[in-house]
Design an enzyme around this catalytic site. Structure first.
Site, PDB file in Angstrom:
ATOM      1  N   HIS A 149       0.651  -1.121   0.004  1.00  0.00           N
ATOM      2  CA  HIS A 149      -0.145   0.011  -0.096  1.00  0.00           C
ATOM      3  C   HIS A 149       0.914   1.306   0.089  1.00  0.00           C
ATOM      4  O   HIS A 149       0.671   2.169  -0.808  1.00  0.00           O
ATOM      5  CB  HIS A 149      -0.948  -0.046   1.124  1.00  0.00           C
ATOM      6  CG  HIS A 149      -1.606   1.330   1.561  1.00  0.00           C
ATOM      7  ND1 HIS A 149      -3.143   1.214   1.212  1.00  0.00           N
ATOM      8  CD2 HIS A 149      -1.456   2.206   2.059  1.00  0.00           C
ATOM      9  CE1 HIS A 149      -3.661   2.347   1.459  1.00  0.00           C
ATOM     10  NE2 HIS A 149      -2.667   3.275   1.884  1.00  0.00           N
ATOM     11  N   GLU A 150       1.922   1.136   0.911  1.00  0.00           N
ATOM     12  CA  GLU A 150       2.756   2.546   0.929  1.00  0.00           C
ATOM     13  C   GLU A 150       3.743   2.504  -0.200  1.00  0.00           C
ATOM     14  O   GLU A 150       3.860   3.660  -0.511  1.00  0.00           O
ATOM     15  CB  GLU A 150       3.588   2.363   2.339  1.00  0.00           C
ATOM     16  CG  GLU A 150       2.653   2.351   3.678  1.00  0.00           C
ATOM     17  CD  GLU A 150       1.819   3.458   3.721  1.00  0.00           C
ATOM     18  OE1 GLU A 150       2.054   4.659   3.051  1.00  0.00           O
ATOM     19  OE2 GLU A 150       0.917   3.530   4.670  1.00  0.00           O
ATOM     20  N   HIS A 179       1.608   4.387  -2.803  1.00  0.00           N
ATOM     21  CA  HIS A 179       1.908   5.747  -2.867  1.00  0.00           C
ATOM     22  C   HIS A 179       3.231   6.213  -3.089  1.00  0.00           C
ATOM     23  O   HIS A 179       3.367   7.244  -3.752  1.00  0.00           O
ATOM     24  CB  HIS A 179       1.639   6.253  -1.063  1.00  0.00           C
ATOM     25  CG  HIS A 179       0.244   6.120  -0.716  1.00  0.00           C
ATOM     26  ND1 HIS A 179      -0.875   6.624  -1.344  1.00  0.00           N
ATOM     27  CD2 HIS A 179      -0.050   5.568   0.469  1.00  0.00           C
ATOM     28  CE1 HIS A 179      -1.841   6.201  -0.532  1.00  0.00           C
ATOM     29  NE2 HIS A 179      -1.453   5.702   0.492  1.00  0.00           N
TER      30      HIS A 179
END
Ligand SMILES: [Zn+2]
Length: 316
Positions: free
Chosen positions: A233-234, A237
């Protein structure tokens, strides 16, 4: 919820079932608080960063986070470089990973995670980006290059944007825009982690990277967020992706065409949830939503393309 649901949610068979069940118009309400950790949008100090943290599940405040009204990548696409952009083939970009374990002491309970957990995290990261766990195969693979271990009680509970974060990164960070620096720590406040966006690198290279709550690593104990999906997820980003619920049902959403619009974050695993009038049920199995780790497993082809563009624009 009992352990049986967790067992069911955690199985690969269930993940496949979720995908199959998405065609059903079943609405499942977000269930009562049952865990200590949640991916909840907070109040980023800086719009160019992304922070994932939570207070009580279901009790988060909409606190004035300003969604981007313009997308840096959209401008890049109009540039000379953007116009000649060529896709990288599946798996052709290897991202070096510098892993920094920050702990308050020498034991695992103090955050000194063993190499086996780091290896397990790397597998989840690669399975997520290769499509092995479902979804699109991206250009990216991740290769663990270095592991540092630092005992520092102040850095261990570093807060987002804090002097401790700056000091830790100044001491530990290596490589350039292409290197993914991952820091594991215990930020507190139910923070699962945060990441910097690629377009922020030029101005603040020293801040670049991803911070993870160490218990979010596979079998780390931050149930239901301990199957290692906070890292992809990170990393999403870090490669320019927004949340699938960015901008809600309106405007450009998350600037990715093949992720259905979503009014706000989904928690747990509300199969069939559909919060926007636009076509498609909410992308609750997408790694850029806020659902349980057992529920999320995929990126879309559109997200894969956007990350490829962001890599070319800001990190290659
Ligand atoms: Zn996020």
């Amino acid at each position: 919820m009992g352990g049986s649901l967790k067992t069911q949610l955690g199985s690969k068979a269930f993940r496949r079932a979720v995908r199959g069940a998405l065609t059903l118009a079943v609405i499942s309400l977000v269930m009562a608080p049952g865990a200590a950790f949640a991916r909840i949008q907070g109040s980023p100090v800086c719009e160019t960063d992304h922070i994932d943290y939570g207070a009580a599940r279901g009790g988060f405040a909409h606190d004035g986070h300003s969604a981007p009204t313009s997308d840096p990548l959209s401008s890049w696409r109009a540039s000379a470089e953007g116009k000649t952009f060529k896709r990288h083939s599946t798996g052709s970009v290897t991202v070096p990973v510098a892993f920094h374990v920050i702990s308050s002491g020498p034991t695992k309970a103090e955050g000194n995670v063993p190499n086996s957990m780091i290896d397990a995290q790397m597998r989840v990261l690669n399975d997520s980006f290769s499509g092995a766990s479902g979804g699109a195969a991206t250009a990216f693979r991740f290769q663990l290059v270095t592991v540092t271990r630092t005992i520092n009680a102040d850095w261990y509970d570093m807060g987002y944007g804090s002097p401790d974060e700056r000091t830790a990164k100044a001491a530990l960070r290596v490589g350039g825009a292409e290197t993914l620096n991952i820091y594991t720590a215990s930020p507190g406040g139910n923070l699962l982690g945060w990441a910097t966006f690629p377009n922020a690198y030029a101005e603040h290279p020293e801040r670049d990277g991803v911070v993870l709550l160490w218990q979010s690593l596979p079998k780390g104990g931050a149930d239901p967020y301990d199957e290692g999906d906070t890292a992809p997820h990170e990393a999403g980003h870090w490669l320019g992706l927004y949340h699938t619920f960015q901008n809600g049902c309106s405007n450009n959403g998350d600037y990715v065409a093949d992720t259905a619009f979503e009014k706000g974050p989904a928690f747990e695993c509300p199969v069939g949830r559909d919060t926007c009038r636009e076509p498609g049920v909410d992308p609750i199995t997408n790694l850029m939503d806020y659902t349980d780790d057992a529920c999320m497993f995929e990126f879309t082809a559109g997200q894969a393309r956007r990350m490829d563009e962001a890599w070319t624009a800001y990190r290659a």
